[in-house]
Scaffold this active site. Structure first.
Site, PDB file in Angstrom:
ATOM      1  N   ARG A 227       7.131 -12.682  -4.082  1.00 57.54           N
ATOM      2  CA  ARG A 227       7.603 -12.354  -5.364  1.00 57.54           C
ATOM      3  C   ARG A 227       8.378 -13.356  -5.888  1.00 57.54           C
ATOM      4  O   ARG A 227       9.269 -14.161  -4.986  1.00 57.54           O
ATOM      5  CB  ARG A 227       8.259 -11.114  -5.257  1.00 57.54           C
ATOM      6  CG  ARG A 227       7.438  -9.717  -5.027  1.00 57.54           C
ATOM      7  CD  ARG A 227       6.861  -9.346  -6.528  1.00 57.54           C
ATOM      8  NE  ARG A 227       6.147  -8.009  -6.296  1.00 57.54           N
ATOM      9  CZ  ARG A 227       4.855  -8.061  -6.188  1.00 57.54           C
ATOM     10  NH1 ARG A 227       4.077  -9.376  -6.083  1.00 57.54           N
ATOM     11  NH2 ARG A 227       4.043  -6.994  -6.291  1.00 57.54           N
ATOM     12  N   HIS A 275       0.825 -15.586 -11.536  1.00 51.75           N
ATOM     13  CA  HIS A 275       0.793 -14.333 -10.929  1.00 51.75           C
ATOM     14  C   HIS A 275      -0.463 -13.690 -10.849  1.00 51.75           C
ATOM     15  O   HIS A 275      -0.859 -12.688 -11.334  1.00 51.75           O
ATOM     16  CB  HIS A 275       1.673 -13.265 -11.403  1.00 51.75           C
ATOM     17  CG  HIS A 275       2.170 -12.137 -10.361  1.00 51.75           C
ATOM     18  ND1 HIS A 275       3.377 -11.649 -10.168  1.00 51.75           N
ATOM     19  CD2 HIS A 275       1.642 -11.626  -9.430  1.00 51.75           C
ATOM     20  CE1 HIS A 275       3.464 -10.786  -9.193  1.00 51.75           C
ATOM     21  NE2 HIS A 275       2.207 -10.713  -9.014  1.00 51.75           N
TER      22      HIS A 275
HETATM   23  P1  NDP Z   1       2.793  -5.285   4.358  1.00 49.25           P
HETATM   24  O1  NDP Z   1       3.842  -4.531   3.870  1.00 49.25           O
HETATM   25  O2  NDP Z   1       1.433  -5.026   4.857  1.00 49.25           O
HETATM   26  O3  NDP Z   1       3.592  -6.385   5.148  1.00 49.25           O
HETATM   27  C1  NDP Z   1       4.900  -6.855   4.970  1.00 49.25           C
HETATM   28  C2  NDP Z   1       5.380  -7.741   6.218  1.00 49.25           C
HETATM   29  O4  NDP Z   1       6.334  -8.642   5.976  1.00 49.25           O
HETATM   30  C3  NDP Z   1       5.349  -7.162   7.444  1.00 49.25           C
HETATM   31  O5  NDP Z   1       4.661  -8.031   8.486  1.00 49.25           O
HETATM   32  C4  NDP Z   1       6.733  -7.107   7.915  1.00 49.25           C
HETATM   33  O6  NDP Z   1       6.990  -7.050   9.090  1.00 49.25           O
HETATM   34  C5  NDP Z   1       7.171  -8.244   7.070  1.00 49.25           C
HETATM   35  N1  NDP Z   1       8.456  -8.137   6.729  1.00 49.25           N
HETATM   36  C6  NDP Z   1       9.320  -7.331   5.826  1.00 49.25           C
HETATM   37  N2  NDP Z   1      10.395  -7.479   5.700  1.00 49.25           N
HETATM   38  C7  NDP Z   1      10.754  -8.505   6.529  1.00 49.25           C
HETATM   39  C8  NDP Z   1      12.011  -8.981   6.929  1.00 49.25           C
HETATM   40  N3  NDP Z   1      13.195  -8.593   6.364  1.00 49.25           N
HETATM   41  N4  NDP Z   1      11.987 -10.093   8.003  1.00 49.25           N
HETATM   42  C9  NDP Z   1      10.871 -10.167   8.550  1.00 49.25           C
HETATM   43  N5  NDP Z   1       9.592  -9.823   8.044  1.00 49.25           N
HETATM   44  C10 NDP Z   1       9.742  -9.026   7.398  1.00 49.25           C
HETATM   45  O7  NDP Z   1       2.568  -6.160   2.844  1.00 49.25           O
HETATM   46  P2  NDP Z   1       1.373  -6.890   2.305  1.00 49.25           P
HETATM   47  O8  NDP Z   1       0.819  -7.860   3.307  1.00 49.25           O
HETATM   48  O9  NDP Z   1       0.502  -5.890   1.892  1.00 49.25           O
HETATM   49  O10 NDP Z   1       2.193  -7.610   1.047  1.00 49.25           O
HETATM   50  C11 NDP Z   1       3.064  -8.636   1.185  1.00 49.25           C
HETATM   51  C12 NDP Z   1       3.675  -8.859  -0.311  1.00 49.25           C
HETATM   52  O11 NDP Z   1       2.701  -9.588  -0.788  1.00 49.25           O
HETATM   53  C13 NDP Z   1       3.606  -7.408  -1.278  1.00 49.25           C
HETATM   54  O12 NDP Z   1       4.878  -6.816  -0.877  1.00 49.25           O
HETATM   55  C14 NDP Z   1       3.926  -8.369  -2.350  1.00 49.25           C
HETATM   56  O13 NDP Z   1       5.128  -8.586  -2.670  1.00 49.25           O
HETATM   57  C15 NDP Z   1       2.986  -9.474  -2.273  1.00 49.25           C
HETATM   58  N6  NDP Z   1       1.713  -9.610  -3.221  1.00 49.25           N
HETATM   59  C16 NDP Z   1       1.625 -10.676  -4.314  1.00 49.25           C
HETATM   60  C17 NDP Z   1       0.384 -10.533  -5.052  1.00 49.25           C
HETATM   61  C18 NDP Z   1       0.363 -11.692  -5.878  1.00 49.25           C
HETATM   62  O14 NDP Z   1      -0.671 -11.670  -6.690  1.00 49.25           O
HETATM   63  N7  NDP Z   1       0.933 -12.675  -5.956  1.00 49.25           N
HETATM   64  C19 NDP Z   1      -0.472  -9.553  -4.833  1.00 49.25           C
HETATM   65  C20 NDP Z   1      -0.280  -8.531  -3.756  1.00 49.25           C
HETATM   66  C21 NDP Z   1       0.782  -8.610  -2.984  1.00 49.25           C
HETATM   67  P3  NDP Z   1       6.500  -5.748  10.095  1.00 49.25           P
HETATM   68  O15 NDP Z   1       4.775  -6.171  10.301  1.00 49.25           O
HETATM   69  O16 NDP Z   1       7.520  -6.228  11.353  1.00 49.25           O
HETATM   70  O17 NDP Z   1       7.155  -4.447   9.345  1.00 49.25           O
END
Ligand code: NDP
Length: 312
Positions: A227, A275
């Site tokens: 984001r 985006h």
């Molecule tokens: P998930 O919820 O499946 O995974 C999020 C990951 O981030 C997990 O591994 C989580 O750790 C890690 N994480 C979250 N907070 C922290 C932190 N504070 N420190 C370290 N690691 C952290 O999300 P997705 O993979 O499905 O999607 C990720 C993001 O991609 C979405 O939230 C969205 O913002 C973005 N996105 C962008 C798009 C675009 O077109 N540009 C389209 C779709 C999504 P843990 O595994 O330990 O919980």
């Protein structure tokens, strides 16, 4: 015959038409009701849409589950959705595939110096750089969730050295994993191309800042596909301008669309896409909703349930 299960949908007409087709074809036990066509939905427990309206709980007093048609939930007005209501986010095979394609494109473009080549060749400059093998390049993925893991797997298959950083410990074949803030600097220190695929939360907002850039090796490149709120844009500009960061590819910006005077637009070492790395398709969204209703109705665990406490 039992009455069909009603599901309220708020969507644009073109997408709603696809949802209706899918529900008619694949879920005769359910019926779609359009948010904009009616005023009250008492007795109905399911709502689907990108942005739940502020009067959601008023018009749906029996609401139990909201399906947000997007992978991230940072846009959701969580305060307007009662605490007992489950929230599910959109994750479907095509969303993951498109994101993997984009990450591969971005990493390969940075790995093969495409950002400077585009500018230089337009200006008539012929400046080939040495080609480095993928095995000598370390890609660091922030966020090893659904999308980060799929991207990591594809990068491993291309021969890159891949490391991933997440909140909780992970075990992934071919990927060196790091968990928690205490490991962030170690993760960054040997990352040549940094990919941000984190959700936007209070903890990850502005994580791509000057300190983080200076912890990467000099000459590292950045791909932000999470984001716009993850990135401190002036810090990136400074790191690009003094050469610490060699190039950046950004699919997301703090303001979308950006103002015409946004200094990242037209920057010689920045490539921006609007985006468009990945997006949910209405057919897949409708299918996921059908699965969710079936899981919820049968008491089975629901896939991609949002943890409100964690914020993603
Ligand atoms: P998930 O919820 O499946 O995974 C999020 C990951 O981030 C997990 O591994 C989580 O750790 C890690 N994480 C979250 N907070 C922290 C932190 N504070 N420190 C370290 N690691 C952290 O999300 P997705 O993979 O499905 O999607 C990720 C993001 O991609 C979405 O939230 C969205 O913002 C973005 N996105 C962008 C798009 C675009 O077109 N540009 C389209 C779709 C999504 P843990 O595994 O330990 O919980």
């Amino acid at each position: 015959m039992p009455k069909p299960i009603p599901v309220v949908l708020k969507s644009i007409p073109a997408h709603a038409a696809v949802w209706h087709e899918v529900f008619l074809r694949e879920a005769p036990d359910m019926v779609l009701r359009d948010w904009d066509a009616e005023t009250g939905f008492s007795g109905i427990t399911y709502f689907a849409g990108w942005m739940p309206p502020a009067d959601l709980a008023v018009r749906m007093p029996d609401l139990a589950l909201v399906f947000s048609v997007g992978a991230g939930i940072d846009h959701l007005p969580l305060a307007d959705i009662p605490a007992h209501v489950a929230i599910v986010r959109m994750i479907a095979p095509d969303v993951t595939r498109s994101m993997t394609e984009y990450v591969l494109f971005g990493v390969l473009a940075l790995h093969r110096d495409i950002v400077p080549y585009v500018l230089e060749t337009r200006e008539g400059v012929w400046n080939p750089r040495p080609i480095r093998p993928a095995r000598s390049r370390t890609i660091g993925i922030m966020g090893l969730g659904v999308l980060g893991r799929a991207a990591a797997k594809a990068l491993v298959a291309l021969g890159f050295r891949v490391r991933g950083w997440s909140q909780s410990a992970k075990d992934m074949p071919g990927v060196e994993t790091f968990a928690g803030r205490a490991t962030l600097d170690t993760f960054l220190a040997e990352t040549d191309i940094l990919v941000c695929l984190l959700p936007l939360t209070g903890e990850t907002r502005h994580i791509l800042d000057d300190r983080l850039f200076r912890t990467l090796p000099r000459g590292a490149a950045v791909l932000n596909v999470g984001r716009g709120g993850h990135l401190v844009e002036p810090d990136l500009l400074r790191a690009l301008d003094d050469g610490h960061i060699s190039a950046a590819i950004l699919d997301v910006l703090s303001e979308e669309p950006p103002p015409a005077d946004c200094p990242l637009l037209g920057h010689p070492r920045v490539l921006i896409t609007p985006h468009s790395a990945s997006a949910s398709q209405p057919e897949e969204a409708a299918r996921q909703m059908i699965t969710i209703v079936r899981q919820h109705g049968s008491g089975a665990p629901i896939d991609h349930l949002v943890d409100r406490g964690k914020g993603f």
